[in-house]
Design an enzyme around this catalytic site. Sequence first.
Site, PDB file in Angstrom:
ATOM      1  N   CYS A 132       0.832  -1.207   0.000  1.00 27.84           N
ATOM      2  CA  CYS A 132       0.000   0.000   0.000  1.00 27.84           C
ATOM      3  C   CYS A 132       0.867   1.257   0.000  1.00 27.84           C
ATOM      4  O   CYS A 132       1.312   1.713   1.062  1.00 27.84           O
ATOM      5  CB  CYS A 132      -0.928  -0.013   1.214  1.00 27.84           C
TER       6      CYS A 132
ATOM      7  N   CYS B 223      -0.495   4.097   2.053  1.00 27.58           N
ATOM      8  CA  CYS B 223      -0.298   3.999   3.504  1.00 27.58           C
ATOM      9  C   CYS B 223       1.164   4.265   3.888  1.00 27.58           C
ATOM     10  O   CYS B 223       1.424   4.902   4.899  1.00 27.58           O
ATOM     11  CB  CYS B 223      -0.654   2.598   4.009  1.00 27.58           C
ATOM     12  N   ASP B 224       2.096   3.745   3.099  1.00 33.53           N
ATOM     13  CA  ASP B 224       3.486   3.696   3.553  1.00 33.53           C
ATOM     14  C   ASP B 224       4.462   4.529   2.731  1.00 33.53           C
ATOM     15  O   ASP B 224       5.635   4.640   3.098  1.00 33.53           O
ATOM     16  CB  ASP B 224       3.961   2.230   3.563  1.00 33.53           C
TER      17      ASP B 224
END
Length: 328
Positions: free
Chosen positions: A153, A156-157
């Site tokens: 992701c 997300c990261d």
Amino acid sequence: MPQRNADTSRTGTQAVPQTRDVIIVGSGPAGLTAAVYAARANLEPLVIEGIQAGGPTGGQLTLTTDVENYPGFVDGIIGPELIRQMRAQAERFGAQYLTEDVDEVDLTVRPFRLIAGGREHFAHSVIIATGARPRRLEVPGERRLWGAGVSACATCDGFFFRDRHVVVVGGGDSAMEEATFLTKFASRVTVVHRRDELRASKIMQERAFKNDRIEFVWNATVEEILGSDGMVSGVVLQDTKTGERSELACDGVFLAIGHIPNTHLFEGQLDVEPNGYLVVKEPGTATNVPGVFACGDAMDPIYRQAVTAAGTGCRAAMDAERFLAALE
Ligand code: NAP
């Protein structure tokens, strides 16, 4: 065995288990569209929406950034915002939400029985909209370094890779989207693809080709992820033509190699394809158990778009409505 609590409503002084007309399992675009339609049909659906990091899941769209191909949004819309609006829309018509994962289902009994958050729930019909999850490479180092430089992701990261070099594995739209997104942070993004031709749509390919921070390694697979002390230091690549192995130093690895449907809960009770997708009686959404319907990525290995998921969610709600009307 300890008595489980039930989803109850009060009749006189006695609490009795409430049997819903419809329970929808999953809260991506398929589940929420089913909720809009079922709620507008006065079926008062309960959406068991799943838990993700303490909140409702909303499915894969909550892990994406701009959604540019969902009709009606000329400038695109942020994935989580699209989900938020769908959720509120269904709620406006009477859908209710339970932020729990379903742990167990029994589709052999009537009404159907589901267990979520330690409570029993009963329904005359069930709509399965459990979606899919990212596929993993299953190579050495992946499990050990997951969350410590290995991710599926970018939204997300990606933030953690400012001015770093990251590898993106895959050749589809997701890989192009992740690679392009990651260039907001990373100084260099290397896409490793197992063939010499991308699967991604032309527009996504061109966007990636034009981005001078993205480079491609063709005909290569990632055989191992290297790193220690909770940090990725590189990958071992294997040339698919020559078999030659080499090391590529990098700080992070993002996987974008497709998805696996979340259908394990129903194995043994519903017909499932060898690749895990639920079997439905096309063009409808009925499974092999009357009263159980499936929609979205859990039954669609081909299109897997937010808009197609929403379309099947609508069909599932209409199928459930007809099924319930016939029961009466
Ligand atoms: P996908 O289209 O199935 O692509 C998966 C990619 O990963 C393929 O290139 C595949 O290689 C590669 N792959 C699979 N297993 C692998 C393995 N074990 N090792 C190395 N490579 C592997 O999946 P996706 O990119 O997630 O897209 C899924 C669907 O969502 C598609 O319909 C796509 O159009 C859609 N989508 C749309 C958008 C958008 O429009 N904004 C964004 C993301 C996704 P091969 O090509 O050799 O099979």
